[in-house]
Design an enzyme around this catalytic site. Structure first.
Site, PDB file in Angstrom:
ATOM      1  N   HIS A   1      37.607  44.613  67.246  1.00  0.00           N
ATOM      2  CA  HIS A   1      38.449  44.309  68.407  1.00  0.00           C
ATOM      3  C   HIS A   1      39.220  45.565  68.811  1.00  0.00           C
ATOM      4  O   HIS A   1      39.827  46.226  67.961  1.00  0.00           O
ATOM      5  CB  HIS A   1      39.408  43.176  68.065  1.00  0.00           C
ATOM      6  CG  HIS A   1      40.547  43.024  69.024  1.00  0.00           C
ATOM      7  ND1 HIS A   1      40.357  42.915  70.383  1.00  0.00           N
ATOM      8  CD2 HIS A   1      41.901  42.988  68.821  1.00  0.00           C
ATOM      9  CE1 HIS A   1      41.533  42.812  70.975  1.00  0.00           C
ATOM     10  NE2 HIS A   1      42.472  42.854  70.046  1.00  0.00           N
TER      11      HIS A   1
ATOM     12  N   CYS B   1      42.228  37.142  70.368  1.00  0.00           N
ATOM     13  CA  CYS B   1      41.382  38.336  70.240  1.00  0.00           C
ATOM     14  C   CYS B   1      40.240  38.151  69.255  1.00  0.00           C
ATOM     15  O   CYS B   1      39.311  38.958  69.228  1.00  0.00           O
ATOM     16  CB  CYS B   1      42.238  39.536  69.832  1.00  0.00           C
ATOM     17  SG  CYS B   1      43.614  39.857  70.963  1.00  0.00           S
TER      18      CYS B   1
ATOM     19  N   ASN C   1      43.401  46.764  75.692  1.00  0.00           N
ATOM     20  CA  ASN C   1      43.129  45.577  74.887  1.00  0.00           C
ATOM     21  C   ASN C   1      42.757  44.431  75.827  1.00  0.00           C
ATOM     22  O   ASN C   1      43.602  43.908  76.547  1.00  0.00           O
ATOM     23  CB  ASN C   1      44.376  45.229  74.067  1.00  0.00           C
ATOM     24  CG  ASN C   1      44.183  44.024  73.173  1.00  0.00           C
ATOM     25  OD1 ASN C   1      43.287  43.216  73.364  1.00  0.00           O
ATOM     26  ND2 ASN C   1      45.056  43.886  72.186  1.00  0.00           N
TER      27      ASN C   1
END
Length: 320
Positions: free
Chosen positions: A247, A111, A277
């Protein structure tokens, strides 16, 4: 000389999977997912691979930037879910868009990947080796999650985001990156196992596993720390930052980070409710969304920050 973003693009699969859709295939509910994560829906691939999504986002970014593919010097694809072990997804993107003069390779930092890729290209620019680059964050995590594990599968979506960058007098002001491999097992996905004629076994492919509480504690501690460090080392006050682009992992993480920094949550843009996500894609995806909505003005100071498997983290202060 520094690095400036001059064009952005993004791509998400057409299939939108809502929390109610997931409730039909597992024991969960819209209320359970939303109150714990802030996610309402996510885009899930039904065949669009990582390289395809990355190339589509790249085309949009090039169009906005007014840059031809053959003008690119370097392409970096940040991904944890490539279509193939080799060739790299970046090389497949290079072929798809016709960037015949660019060096291309993948980068794996989960990520945090887009930030790591951006900072890597920035280093090439600072050294004078290259002047024009394409950075892509793309993941197809739907093929890595266990769809019977509601603790993880409800969190993730598929997508891609891209940015064309140019060596310029303004742009990146300072950057921070870090890693802690000791804590790597709290978020991992086993690759193909070692099986051959000597072991007499058949290769196995693992699914993503995550210790959610440990990841949460890591994120809400490390992200504010590296943002404060970034501000201290540049002498910039937090009130000068227009947006903190993080993020997109979990709404509760945003709340905790904003509280620890004593910054209004309004300055933390979010689209996690619509995308979930998307790992390496999340930061460039929301950057493109905001850019196309005209939310950035020349001279705006923004901080982008990411955290993920590795464990890895990074933050970059830039002037738009």
């Amino acid at each position: 000389m520094t690095t400036r973003i001059i064009g952005t693009g993004s791509y998400a699969p057409e299939n939108r999977v809502t929390n109610d859709d997931l409730a039909k295939i597992m024991e969960t509910s819209d209320e359970w997912i939303r109150t714990r994560t802030g996610i309402s829906e996510r885009h899930i691939s039904s065949g669009e691979g990582t390289s395809f999504m990355a190339a589509e986002a790249a085309k949009q970014a090039l169009e906005m930037a007014g840059v031809k593919a053959e003008e690119l010097d370097i392409i970096l694809l940040a991904t944890s879910s490539p279509d193939k072990c080799f060739p790299s997804g970046a090389c497949e993107v290079q072929a798809a868009i016709g960037a015949k003069n660019a060096v291309a390779f993948d980068l794996s930092a989960a990520c945090s990947g887009f930030i790591f890729a951006l900072n890597t290209v920035h280093s090439f620019f600072k050294s004078g080796i290259y002047k024009t680059g394409l950075i892509i964050g793309c993941d197809e995590l739907s093929k890595l999650v266990d769809w019977s594990d509601r603790r993880t599968c409800v969190l993730f979506g598929d997508g891609a985001g891209a940015a064309v960058v140019k060596a310029d007098e303004t742009g990146i002001k300072h950057l921070i990156m870090g890693s802690d491999g000791v804590k790597g097992p709290v978020l991992e996905c086993v690759s193909r196992t070692t099986e051959n004629f000597l072991t007499k076994g058949h290769p196995q492919v693992g699914y993503m596993t995550m210790d959610g509480q440990e990841v949460f504690k890591f994120a809400v501690k490390k992200v504010p720390e590296c943002i404060r460090q970034l501000l201290e080392e540049t002498g910039v006050d937090k009130e000068e930052i227009k947006y903190f682009v993080l993020h997109q992992a979990n709404y509760r993480i945003f709340e905790s980070i904003a509280k620890r920094l004593d910054v209004s949550l309004d300055r933390f843009p979010m689209n996690i409710d619509r995308y979930g996500n998307t790992s390496g894609a999340s930061i460039p995806l929301i950057l493109d969304e905001m850019n196309r909505e005209g939310k950035f003005e020349k001279g705006d100071k923004i901080i982008i920050a990411g955290f993920g498997a590795g464990l890895t983290w990074g933050a970059t202060l830039m002037e738009w």
